[in-house]
Enzyme design. Sequence first.
Site, PDB file in Angstrom:
ATOM      1  N   LYS A  36       0.866  -1.190   0.000  1.00  0.00           N
ATOM      2  CA  LYS A  36       0.000   0.000   0.000  1.00  0.00           C
ATOM      3  C   LYS A  36       0.890   1.225   0.000  1.00  0.00           C
ATOM      4  O   LYS A  36       1.824   1.319   0.785  1.00  0.00           O
ATOM      5  CB  LYS A  36      -0.853  -0.001   1.278  1.00  0.00           C
ATOM      6  CG  LYS A  36      -1.807   1.165   1.361  1.00  0.00           C
ATOM      7  CD  LYS A  36      -3.149   0.804   0.800  1.00  0.00           C
ATOM      8  CE  LYS A  36      -4.048   1.987   0.574  1.00  0.00           C
ATOM      9  NZ  LYS A  36      -3.772   2.785  -0.638  1.00  0.00           N
ATOM     10  N   LYS A  39       4.721   2.340   8.582  1.00  0.00           N
ATOM     11  CA  LYS A  39       3.578   3.206   8.912  1.00  0.00           C
ATOM     12  C   LYS A  39       2.312   2.342   9.035  1.00  0.00           C
ATOM     13  O   LYS A  39       1.519   2.516   9.957  1.00  0.00           O
ATOM     14  CB  LYS A  39       3.389   4.277   7.828  1.00  0.00           C
ATOM     15  CG  LYS A  39       2.435   5.361   8.230  1.00  0.00           C
ATOM     16  CD  LYS A  39       2.217   6.385   7.137  1.00  0.00           C
ATOM     17  CE  LYS A  39       3.366   7.361   7.021  1.00  0.00           C
ATOM     18  NZ  LYS A  39       2.992   8.570   6.250  1.00  0.00           N
ATOM     19  N   LYS A  94       5.235   1.965  -2.982  1.00  0.00           N
ATOM     20  CA  LYS A  94       5.223   3.364  -3.431  1.00  0.00           C
ATOM     21  C   LYS A  94       5.489   3.377  -4.926  1.00  0.00           C
ATOM     22  O   LYS A  94       6.139   2.474  -5.460  1.00  0.00           O
ATOM     23  CB  LYS A  94       6.312   4.168  -2.711  1.00  0.00           C
ATOM     24  CG  LYS A  94       6.019   5.645  -2.621  1.00  0.00           C
ATOM     25  CD  LYS A  94       5.051   5.960  -1.487  1.00  0.00           C
ATOM     26  CE  LYS A  94       4.708   7.422  -1.416  1.00  0.00           C
ATOM     27  NZ  LYS A  94       3.961   7.753  -0.207  1.00  0.00           N
ATOM     28  N   THR A  98      -5.430  12.509   7.526  1.00  0.00           N
ATOM     29  CA  THR A  98      -4.051  12.628   8.022  1.00  0.00           C
ATOM     30  C   THR A  98      -4.018  13.605   9.190  1.00  0.00           C
ATOM     31  O   THR A  98      -3.428  13.334  10.242  1.00  0.00           O
ATOM     32  CB  THR A  98      -3.114  13.097   6.891  1.00  0.00           C
ATOM     33  OG1 THR A  98      -3.219  12.158   5.827  1.00  0.00           O
ATOM     34  CG2 THR A  98      -1.676  13.180   7.356  1.00  0.00           C
ATOM     35  N   ASN A 155      -2.993  20.563   2.878  1.00  0.00           N
ATOM     36  CA  ASN A 155      -3.997  19.603   3.329  1.00  0.00           C
ATOM     37  C   ASN A 155      -3.763  19.212   4.793  1.00  0.00           C
ATOM     38  O   ASN A 155      -4.658  19.348   5.627  1.00  0.00           O
ATOM     39  CB  ASN A 155      -3.965  18.370   2.413  1.00  0.00           C
ATOM     40  CG  ASN A 155      -4.912  17.277   2.888  1.00  0.00           C
ATOM     41  OD1 ASN A 155      -4.571  16.511   3.776  1.00  0.00           O
ATOM     42  ND2 ASN A 155      -6.115  17.238   2.335  1.00  0.00           N
ATOM     43  N   SER A 180      -7.496   5.304   4.070  1.00  0.00           N
ATOM     44  CA  SER A 180      -7.358   4.600   2.785  1.00  0.00           C
ATOM     45  C   SER A 180      -7.711   3.125   2.962  1.00  0.00           C
ATOM     46  O   SER A 180      -8.348   2.510   2.107  1.00  0.00           O
ATOM     47  CB  SER A 180      -5.921   4.698   2.267  1.00  0.00           C
ATOM     48  OG  SER A 180      -5.765   5.840   1.462  1.00  0.00           O
TER      49      SER A 180
HETATM   50  P1  NAD Z   1       0.243  20.167   0.513  1.00  0.00           P
HETATM   51  O1  NAD Z   1       0.921  20.342  -0.802  1.00  0.00           O
HETATM   52  O2  NAD Z   1      -1.237  20.237   0.592  1.00  0.00           O
HETATM   53  O3  NAD Z   1       0.801  21.282   1.551  1.00  0.00           O
HETATM   54  C1  NAD Z   1       2.155  21.532   1.751  1.00  0.00           C
HETATM   55  C2  NAD Z   1       2.272  22.868   2.468  1.00  0.00           C
HETATM   56  O4  NAD Z   1       3.647  23.102   2.795  1.00  0.00           O
HETATM   57  C3  NAD Z   1       1.825  24.073   1.629  1.00  0.00           C
HETATM   58  O5  NAD Z   1       1.104  24.971   2.440  1.00  0.00           O
HETATM   59  C4  NAD Z   1       3.139  24.719   1.206  1.00  0.00           C
HETATM   60  O6  NAD Z   1       3.015  26.097   0.964  1.00  0.00           O
HETATM   61  C5  NAD Z   1       3.975  24.433   2.428  1.00  0.00           C
HETATM   62  N1  NAD Z   1       5.414  24.539   2.169  1.00  0.00           N
HETATM   63  C6  NAD Z   1       6.115  24.092   1.113  1.00  0.00           C
HETATM   64  N2  NAD Z   1       7.399  24.451   1.237  1.00  0.00           N
HETATM   65  C7  NAD Z   1       7.509  25.115   2.415  1.00  0.00           C
HETATM   66  C8  NAD Z   1       8.579  25.713   3.109  1.00  0.00           C
HETATM   67  N3  NAD Z   1       9.798  25.722   2.598  1.00  0.00           N
HETATM   68  N4  NAD Z   1       8.330  26.303   4.309  1.00  0.00           N
HETATM   69  C9  NAD Z   1       7.079  26.319   4.818  1.00  0.00           C
HETATM   70  N5  NAD Z   1       6.034  25.754   4.204  1.00  0.00           N
HETATM   71  C10 NAD Z   1       6.245  25.170   3.020  1.00  0.00           C
HETATM   72  O7  NAD Z   1       0.791  18.793   1.116  1.00  0.00           O
HETATM   73  P2  NAD Z   1       0.169  17.913   2.286  1.00  0.00           P
HETATM   74  O8  NAD Z   1      -0.671  16.849   1.689  1.00  0.00           O
HETATM   75  O9  NAD Z   1      -0.374  18.801   3.344  1.00  0.00           O
HETATM   76  O10 NAD Z   1       1.495  17.185   2.819  1.00  0.00           O
HETATM   77  C11 NAD Z   1       2.387  17.820   3.727  1.00  0.00           C
HETATM   78  C12 NAD Z   1       3.281  16.761   4.338  1.00  0.00           C
HETATM   79  O11 NAD Z   1       2.462  15.781   4.980  1.00  0.00           O
HETATM   80  C13 NAD Z   1       4.148  16.003   3.325  1.00  0.00           C
HETATM   81  O12 NAD Z   1       5.374  15.648   3.957  1.00  0.00           O
HETATM   82  C14 NAD Z   1       3.357  14.743   3.076  1.00  0.00           C
HETATM   83  O13 NAD Z   1       4.176  13.664   2.645  1.00  0.00           O
HETATM   84  C15 NAD Z   1       2.799  14.495   4.472  1.00  0.00           C
HETATM   85  N6  NAD Z   1       1.646  13.610   4.453  1.00  0.00           N
HETATM   86  C16 NAD Z   1       0.467  13.988   3.852  1.00  0.00           C
HETATM   87  C17 NAD Z   1      -0.579  13.096   3.830  1.00  0.00           C
HETATM   88  C18 NAD Z   1      -1.909  13.479   3.230  1.00  0.00           C
HETATM   89  O14 NAD Z   1      -2.826  12.650   3.278  1.00  0.00           O
HETATM   90  N7  NAD Z   1      -2.077  14.680   2.710  1.00  0.00           N
HETATM   91  C19 NAD Z   1      -0.445  11.812   4.396  1.00  0.00           C
HETATM   92  C20 NAD Z   1       0.761  11.467   5.022  1.00  0.00           C
HETATM   93  C21 NAD Z   1       1.795  12.376   5.039  1.00  0.00           C
END
Ligand code: NAD
Length: 431
Positions: free
Chosen positions: A69, A93, A105, A189, A220, A348
């Site tokens: 997954k 995880k 992945k 998340t 997100n 998921s």
């Molecule tokens: P996203 O693209 O929705 O949001 C990312 C945010 O980070 C944005 O607001 C962006 O402006 C900000 N950002 C980018 N570069 C930056 C910097 N240099 N300084 C400060 N802020 C910065 O992504 P997301 O889905 O929210 O994911 C964020 C993290 O969470 C990632 O590491 C992702 O792997 C992890 N994650 C997300 C999910 C999910 O379901 N969305 C699940 C597991 C892990």
Amino acid sequence: MAEVNPFASAQQEIKRAVSRLGLHPAVYEVLKQPLRELTVVIPVEMDDGTVRVFTGYRVQHNSALGPAKGGIRFHPDVTLEEVKALAMWMTFKCAVVGLPYGGGKGGVVCNPKELSPGELERLSRGYVRAVAEILGPEKDIPAPDVYTNPRIMAWMMDEFSRYKGYNEFGVITGKPLIVGGSAGRNEATARGCAIVVREAAKMLGIPLAGATVAVQGFGNAGSIVARLLHEMGCRIVAVVDSTGGACNTAGMDPVKLRDHKTKTGSVKGFPGSKPISSTELLTLDCDILVPAALENQITASVAGQVRAKIVAEAANGPTTPEGDRILNQKGIFVIPDILASAGGVTVSYFEWVQNNMGYYWTEEEVNRRLEEIMVRGFHEVVSMRKLGRDVDMRLAAYMVAVKRVAEAMEVRGWLGRAARMTAPRAEALPA
Ligand code: NAD
């Protein structure tokens, strides 16, 4: 800053967990590499009639606990090494919260911002045709990751369904609701992260009412964590995104912050706030720090200045190994990424279960089950931390996860007769 190789860091965590649990070295030998790596070439007809050839990957790290997954990333910097590390993290995880999955992945080397919707659709469908043989609800179930979204998941599910000759909703998660997506997936998340923060605060005797929170990243994960913690009574004192930051020690309303970002494209300039940089946010005097943006943010130099009591890693890999050592030396309570960000893959899993049953739950039902899994996962890691004589939370999380995967491999006969497994006992663990 020296480049941190995430695959090497993940291998180190597994090695430490195997040795701390007193498991046979065969466990590490099997877990240190993915079971399967597939590299594919995807020819795509562009809008101007020419053909461009893209490279894609799908990696299945381990399937002892169930089908692989993990998400599919579309990004110009995707490499096989990165996809291998991400697949490995997914194994642990899923295992740390007890999901019946292994880790996988995928990735395609491309810049989706330069592709038209038609090109993106042909690329998404081409990727699925290229890896279809190793996908399926019982084999390997992808999901969205960086620069892939529910729309792309719908195309991919459709392409796989054409290949099979019938609707196969359970081949992929993160789909739009109308084609088998799950209620609650979008918030999952963040909700999982907020739940483990609440449990940690309770355990550490930090009242959530009035607790100060700083969130790095306002997408997100970050924006919804901020909203949920605010609903629990916390004060959101600082947020940053890639364009700037907003700080107000009196607290900010995350819903209004979200509206401000939607209108202006940034959190900066939020009424009543002062600007703040990403590094200033990470080192702010607050109770709870949530890195929810990128990898390698809390480096050794930043970690020395972190003043939060709890660091909850909503992002994947936000702390470098050196940064992690420093946070632990300072007595900061770290909720590691494999646990703090496991809410997304948990819902998921619910989506896949609902697809397999053909029966769909309400959002309340999804949230209730997510709560149960996250609370249990958190307390199992805390118990392992005590059993391991106060190992740090990251190592404890890996110990819970590695133990589960190792037990599955052992009973399935993957480790050979020489590798007699023993459950970890406090007296068997080194002091
Ligand atoms: P996203 O693209 O929705 O949001 C990312 C945010 O980070 C944005 O607001 C962006 O402006 C900000 N950002 C980018 N570069 C930056 C910097 N240099 N300084 C400060 N802020 C910065 O992504 P997301 O889905 O929210 O994911 C964020 C993290 O969470 C990632 O590491 C992702 O792997 C992890 N994650 C997300 C999910 C999910 O379901 N969305 C699940 C597991 C892990």
